[in-house]
Design an enzyme around this catalytic site. Structure first.
Site, PDB file in Angstrom:
ATOM      1  N   GLY A 115      62.928  29.123 -33.409  1.00 21.67           N
ATOM      2  CA  GLY A 115      62.553  30.274 -32.583  1.00 21.67           C
ATOM      3  C   GLY A 115      61.098  30.227 -32.160  1.00 21.67           C
ATOM      4  N   GLY A 173      56.824  23.992 -36.272  1.00 23.60           N
ATOM      5  CA  GLY A 173      57.459  23.529 -37.497  1.00 23.60           C
ATOM      6  C   GLY A 173      56.981  24.232 -38.746  1.00 23.60           C
ATOM      7  N   HIS A 217      18.877  16.003 -43.359  1.00 21.48           N
ATOM      8  CA  HIS A 217      18.475  16.645 -44.619  1.00 21.48           C
ATOM      9  C   HIS A 217      18.006  18.066 -44.338  1.00 21.48           C
ATOM     10  CE1 HIS A 217      16.711  17.160 -48.603  1.00 21.48           C
ATOM     11  NE2 HIS A 217      15.640  17.646 -47.985  1.00 21.48           N
TER      12      HIS A 217
END
Length: 460
Positions: free
Chosen positions: A36, A40, A439
């Site tokens: 519907g 999945g 960094h």
């Protein structure tokens, strides 16, 4: 009725991606889906709703840890209905997005459940659709536990665990794999006592053992209780709740646990029933997977299969790679999937990410290797964020070729991408280490682990 170049059975990640890519390559394509909604298991009752719940529950749980940041929170409360509504909206928006992509790319959607009465034919209801090629992409479902009735009320699968109407007092999770740990942490964060039982003597089977131990230690600190080396025999139901009878593996000892909800999360199995594959002569192995060759061809000409219903990692992104490679080969192009560079992620806090060989696998194969490690406790960004659990671990040949990489830590699912790319392109630990990393950043731990593999760690 028109003849399709390709009919894809299943609208999950592998199926819908294959259908769209085939259409882009100029094939006339249809996708059959009976749920519907498209997407999945992954999108509807798997990856996406679970990550939405992990995100929401993580924000709620973090409120109790903000005092150390100088932030006081008073009066916070859980609105589970609103949290569930947010999850459902995310799922709904994404499924509609796939339907839009089908229209945009000219993929026909055939709604209903499919069977294959003969090669070149797909039946949906009373209609027969003709196709030059058929691609089975029907995905997987939770594996049941013999003797245990999953009613999606008191005893639930991952599907039921995503729709519990209230926070359980005590949730017992059977299975310390990816699904059990992710959903266990969701409900633990929301206030449930969560006990994870596992047949093996470790969590996360298949993950590098050292990294799995770091994950177990961190998850235990965050509230999950583990009972390893235990097998569930049966569950008794009464007005007082659920009583689990457990066997201590190898010790001839019986134990009992009382809970109000039980999640069965012992794995997944292919969904191929009802397709008529046995009658067609499609080869299926002893574990229920469709057997395919390197072109994803089954034993019947013109019928292909990908994703969770064929051997290999049962991962949505692996299914997508399968689907693209399969249809590109159908269209006369080159297609290939390197399963050694398909990463796997556990989206707990901390995350666990892995690619390539584990240290156990290298030892078993007798492979010579070097190891580099770097703990996030020594990473300045991790210290600043208060996310110091875990480490980065790299495995390489003595010459520096990366054989595997494993991370337990915050944002591990993102950090692993650099090492996946390095393995794909054949980069060595030395080349990764020579790359300038910003960094302060969590990714500096990847650089330092590669430096450590060469005996050159700076901050270890």
């Amino acid at each position: 009725m028109s003849l399709y170049d390709l009919i894809v059975i299943g609208g999950g990640p592998g199926g819908y991606v294959a259908a769209i890519r085939a259409a882009q390559l100029g094939l006339k394509v249809a996708c059959v889906e009976g749920r519907g909604t498209l997407g999945g298991t992954c999108l509807n009752v798997g990856c996406i709703p679970s990550k939405a719940m992990l995100s929401s529950s993580g924000k709620y749980e973090s409120l109790s840890h903000l005092a150390g940041h100088g932030i006081a929170i008073d009066g916070a409360r859980l609105d589970l209905d609103a949290m569930m509504a947010r999850k459902d909206k995310i799922v709904g928006d994404l499924t509609k997005g796939i339907a839009f992509l089908f229209k945009k790319n000219g993929v026909d959607l055939i709604e209903g459940w499919a069977s294959i009465p003969a090669a070149g034919q797909v039946q949906v209801g009373d209609d027969i659709h003709e196709a030059k090629n058929i691609l089975i992409a029907t995905g997987s479902e939770p594996t049941p536990l013999p003797g245990v009735d999953i009613d999606e009320g008191d005893v639930v699968s991952s599907t039921g665990a995503l729709t519990l109407p209230e926070v359980p007092k005590h949730l017992v999770v059977v299975g310390a794999g990816v699904i059990g740990l992710e959903l266990g942490q969701v409900w633990s964060r929301l206030g449930a006592k969560v006990t994870v039982i596992e047949y093996l003597d470790r969590i996360l089977p298949g993950i590098d053992g050292e990294i799995a131990k770091l994950a177990q230690r961190a998850l235990s600190k965050r509230g999950l209780k583990f009972q390893l080396g235990r097998a569930l025999k049966f569950i008794d139901r009464s007005e007082d709740g659920l009583t689990l009878t457990l066997d201590r593996v190898g010790k001839d000892k019986e134990e009992h646990l009382v809970a109000d909800k039980v999640l069965i999360a012992i794995g997944r199995r292919p969904v191929i029933r009802g397709l008529g594959l046995e009658a067609l002569g499609v080869s299926i192995n002893a574990r229920g997977f469709v057997e395919v060759d390197e072109r994803f061809s089954t034993s019947v000409e013109g019928i292909y299969a990908i994703g969770d219903c064929v051997p290999g990692p049962m991962l949505a992104h692996k299914a997508e790679e399968d689907g693209v490679a399969c249809v590109e080969m159908l269209a006369g192009q080159a297609g290939h999937v390197d399963y050694n560079t398909v990463p796997g992620i556990v989206y707990t806090d901390p995350e666990v990410a892995s690619v390539g060989k584990t240290e156990e696998a290298l030892k078993e194969a007798g492979t010579d290797y070097i190891v580099g490690k770097f703990t996030f406790m020594a990473n300045s960004r991790a210290r600043a964020q208060g996310e110091t659990d875990g480490a980065v671990k790299v495995l390489a040949t003595p010459e520096g070729q990366i054989l595997g990489a494993h991370i337990c830590g915050a944002h591990g699912g993102d950090l692993i991408a650099e090492l996946v790319l390095a393995m794909t392109k054949g980069a060595t630990v030395g080349e990764v280490a020579a790359t300038c990393h910003a960094h302060p950043a969590m990714a500096e731990a990847v650089k330092e682990a590669c430096l450590d593999a060469m005996g050159r760690a700076i901050h270890a």
